[in-house]
Enzyme design. Structure first.
Site, PDB file in Angstrom:
ATOM      1  N   GLY A  15       2.004   1.134  -6.408  1.00 39.91           N
ATOM      2  CA  GLY A  15       0.564   0.669  -6.180  1.00 39.91           C
ATOM      3  C   GLY A  15       0.262   1.113  -7.508  1.00 39.91           C
ATOM      4  N   PHE A  16      -1.296   1.740  -7.549  1.00 37.91           N
ATOM      5  CA  PHE A  16      -1.969   2.070  -8.189  1.00 37.91           C
ATOM      6  C   PHE A  16      -0.930   3.748  -9.376  1.00 37.91           C
ATOM      7  CE2 PHE A  16      -5.671   5.422  -9.046  1.00 37.91           C
ATOM      8  CZ  PHE A  16      -5.887   5.087 -10.349  1.00 37.91           C
ATOM      9  N   ILE A  17      -1.587   4.314  -8.277  1.00 38.72           N
ATOM     10  CA  ILE A  17      -0.908   5.776  -8.943  1.00 38.72           C
ATOM     11  C   ILE A  17       0.287   6.100  -8.928  1.00 38.72           C
ATOM     12  CG2 ILE A  17      -0.619   8.190  -8.432  1.00 38.72           C
ATOM     13  CD1 ILE A  17      -3.381   8.002  -6.442  1.00 38.72           C
ATOM     14  N   TYR A 156      -8.052   7.657   8.769  1.00 37.32           N
ATOM     15  CA  TYR A 156      -7.010   7.392   7.712  1.00 37.32           C
ATOM     16  C   TYR A 156      -7.241   9.215   7.094  1.00 37.32           C
ATOM     17  CZ  TYR A 156      -6.644   7.721   2.410  1.00 37.32           C
ATOM     18  OH  TYR A 156      -5.626   8.203   0.909  1.00 37.32           O
ATOM     19  N   LYS A 160      -4.005  12.123   7.353  1.00 35.19           N
ATOM     20  CA  LYS A 160      -2.803  12.407   5.765  1.00 35.19           C
ATOM     21  C   LYS A 160      -2.641  14.071   6.309  1.00 35.19           C
ATOM     22  CE  LYS A 160      -2.841   9.762   2.774  1.00 35.19           C
ATOM     23  NZ  LYS A 160      -1.098   9.881   1.911  1.00 35.19           N
TER      24      LYS A 160
HETATM   25  N1  NAD Z   1      -6.847   6.701  -5.099  1.00 39.33           N
HETATM   26  C1  NAD Z   1      -7.117   7.523  -4.650  1.00 39.33           C
HETATM   27  O1  NAD Z   1      -7.679   7.874  -4.454  1.00 39.33           O
HETATM   28  C2  NAD Z   1      -6.312   8.447  -3.547  1.00 39.33           C
HETATM   29  C3  NAD Z   1      -7.326   9.251  -3.690  1.00 39.33           C
HETATM   30  C4  NAD Z   1      -6.281  10.306  -2.680  1.00 39.33           C
HETATM   31  C5  NAD Z   1      -5.037   9.791  -2.173  1.00 39.33           C
HETATM   32  N2  NAD Z   1      -4.308   9.346  -2.504  1.00 39.33           N
HETATM   33  C6  NAD Z   1      -3.316   8.547  -2.336  1.00 39.33           C
HETATM   34  O2  NAD Z   1      -2.246   8.780  -2.114  1.00 39.33           O
HETATM   35  C7  NAD Z   1      -1.005   7.283  -2.321  1.00 39.33           C
HETATM   36  C8  NAD Z   1      -1.437   6.285  -3.458  1.00 39.33           C
HETATM   37  O3  NAD Z   1      -2.462   5.414  -3.101  1.00 39.33           O
HETATM   38  P1  NAD Z   1      -3.439   4.256  -4.128  1.00 39.33           P
HETATM   39  O4  NAD Z   1      -4.182   4.353  -4.501  1.00 39.33           O
HETATM   40  O5  NAD Z   1      -2.002   4.055  -5.951  1.00 39.33           O
HETATM   41  O6  NAD Z   1      -2.760   3.502  -3.050  1.00 39.33           O
HETATM   42  P2  NAD Z   1      -1.737   2.439  -3.174  1.00 39.33           P
HETATM   43  O7  NAD Z   1      -2.004   0.917  -2.178  1.00 39.33           O
HETATM   44  O8  NAD Z   1      -2.121   1.108  -4.485  1.00 39.33           O
HETATM   45  O9  NAD Z   1      -0.178   2.466  -3.187  1.00 39.33           O
HETATM   46  C9  NAD Z   1       0.230   2.961  -1.896  1.00 39.33           C
HETATM   47  C10 NAD Z   1       1.618   1.677  -2.452  1.00 39.33           C
HETATM   48  O10 NAD Z   1       2.254   1.954  -1.416  1.00 39.33           O
HETATM   49  C11 NAD Z   1       2.774   0.758  -0.444  1.00 39.33           C
HETATM   50  N3  NAD Z   1       3.335   0.624   0.747  1.00 39.33           N
HETATM   51  C12 NAD Z   1       2.378   0.589   2.066  1.00 39.33           C
HETATM   52  N4  NAD Z   1       3.216   1.341   3.204  1.00 39.33           N
HETATM   53  C13 NAD Z   1       4.055   0.800   3.052  1.00 39.33           C
HETATM   54  C14 NAD Z   1       5.229   1.167   3.788  1.00 39.33           C
HETATM   55  N5  NAD Z   1       5.918   1.149   4.850  1.00 39.33           N
HETATM   56  N6  NAD Z   1       6.498   1.416   2.597  1.00 39.33           N
HETATM   57  C15 NAD Z   1       7.153   1.366   1.047  1.00 39.33           C
HETATM   58  N7  NAD Z   1       5.663   0.878   1.010  1.00 39.33           N
HETATM   59  C16 NAD Z   1       4.491   1.449   1.424  1.00 39.33           C
HETATM   60  C17 NAD Z   1       1.793  -0.359  -0.787  1.00 39.33           C
HETATM   61  O11 NAD Z   1       2.794  -1.693  -0.897  1.00 39.33           O
HETATM   62  C18 NAD Z   1       1.846   0.439  -2.577  1.00 39.33           C
HETATM   63  O12 NAD Z   1       2.453  -0.272  -3.394  1.00 39.33           O
HETATM   64  C19 NAD Z   1      -1.795   6.868  -1.117  1.00 39.33           C
HETATM   65  O13 NAD Z   1      -1.102   8.124  -0.011  1.00 39.33           O
HETATM   66  C20 NAD Z   1      -3.320   7.763  -0.667  1.00 39.33           C
HETATM   67  O14 NAD Z   1      -3.554   7.191   0.285  1.00 39.33           O
HETATM   68  C21 NAD Z   1      -4.918   8.004  -3.379  1.00 39.33           C
END
Ligand code: NAD
Length: 325
Positions: A15-17, A156, A160
């Site tokens: 994913g993104f992060i 959501y 968390k």
């Molecule tokens: N982007 C933000 O601004 C932000 C802010 C606060 C918290 N977060 C948290 O950071 C984390 C990463 O966020 P992101 O923005 O990169 O999101 P994202 O959706 O790009 O990444 C999440 C990844 O998890 C994978 N995934 C989802 N369900 C799954 C499962 N059951 N088994 C295995 N893989 C699974 C997805 O395919 C995806 O690649 C998340 O937990 C999100 O809640 C993100």
């Protein structure tokens, strides 16, 4: 001193992060196991593209699978001596969780529980968990980790907060070594398409008006991805050096900016004189303001956000142009 190579499991690593983190960690002395099920929240193609240059690296392995699949998790832990788990896999996105709370709970809560159980039975202690600023609910002023937060607005956010509590319970009962990072509005290269900034640039490049939810005065503490990645890396090091830790740490940029102000930065970076906008009804689940107190992160993780919003938007736009235009 040469550090011994260590195995890290990154859940949600495509994913993104996660992808930004995996790119960073391959340059450090780590072997990375990236577990991702390519969840349908957005396209698999985007996620594969995020990690495609890593697929040939000897120190990177992609495992397609679900964090709720305990059998698979056990196999991964039995076959690899994993030192630290970075748990990023989740159903992300505040607004969509209002429409589909069951799925959010299943992945974010039951998924975290499945992971904790397998970590416990394989005696893997170190966990960095991606929590969210949304756990604070609607509050004014700088948000401090000691703030009581029992009034989340979206499912959501509740998922968390619940996962944070599960991590705490495993810390107390099984000596799990945990850092819950409360991340504040992350943006930058590979950003999810549903998030503002990426969404605005997409709308602008398609000659569509940008959608402003509510009166445009809602504020966010936008944090650049490189600062987030560094905070995660420093959390790994912190756990390696401090057994029996349980900490909740805000990771933000310490500046809160309104949507309308954000648009002026986007205008400047893209050098577009006039950006059309339309007003949408304020979205359910969103909070009004987020603003991180980052003193704890500075103290424990040596965290010092180094990318201003102005610079970060420029960096994002440079990436966006090569990818999309
Ligand atoms: N982007 C933000 O601004 C932000 C802010 C606060 C918290 N977060 C948290 O950071 C984390 C990463 O966020 P992101 O923005 O990169 O999101 P994202 O959706 O790009 O990444 C999440 C990844 O998890 C994978 N995934 C989802 N369900 C799954 C499962 N059951 N088994 C295995 N893989 C699974 C997805 O395919 C995806 O690649 C998340 O937990 C999100 O809640 C993100």
């Amino acid at each position: 001193m040469i550090r011994e190579t260590k195995n890290i499991l990154v859940t949600g690593g495509a994913g993104f992060i996660g992808s930004n983190l995996c790119h960073y960690l391959t340059k450090q002395n780590y072997n990375i196991l990236c577990l991702d099920n390519f969840d349908d929240f957005y396209s698999e193609e985007i996620k594969l593209n995020n990690i495609k240059s890593l697929l040939n690296e000897k120190t990177f392995e992609l495992i397609r699978g679900d964090i709720r699949d305990s059998k698979l998790l056990n196999k991964i832990f039995e076959n690899n001596k994993i030192e630290t788990v970075i748990h990023l896999a989740a159903k992300a996105g505040v607004r969509y969780s209002i429409l589909n709370p069951t799925e959010y709970f299943d992945i974010n809560v039951n998924g975290t529980l499945a992971l904790l159980e397998v970590m416990k039975s394989n005696d893997v202690k170190n966990l960095v968990f991606a929590s969210s600023s949304s756990v604070y609910g609607n509050k004014n002023g700088k948000l401090k980790e000691t703030e009581t937060c029992n009034k989340q607005i979206s499912p959501y956010a509740v998922s968390k907060k619940t996962a944070e509590l599960l991590n705490y319970s495993y810390h107390v009962n099984f000596k799990m070594n945990v850092i819950n990072l409360r991340l504040f509005s992350v943006y930058g290269k590979n950003q999810r398409p549903d998030l503002v900034i990426h969404k605005f640039f997409n709308q602008i490049s398609q000659n569509k008006p940008v959608e402003i939810y509510g009166n445009g005065k809602s504020q966010r503490d936008y944090t650049y991805i490189d600062d987030i990645v560094e905070a995660i890396y420093n959390s790994i090091l912190y756990l390696e050096q401090n057994p029996n830790t349980y900490e909740i740490i805000n990771i933000g940029n310490d500046k809160s900016i309104s949507l309308l102000q954000l648009l002026t930065y986007i205008k400047e970076a893209s050098q577009i004189e006039r950006i059309e906008s339309i007003t949408m009804e304020a979205a359910k689940g969103d909070v009004e303001i987020t603003h991180a107190d980052i003193r704890k992160a500075k103290k424990l993780l040596n965290y010092n956000p180094s990318v201003s919003l102005k610079e970060g938007i420029k960096l994002f736009y440079d990436w966006f142009k090569t990818e999309k235009i």
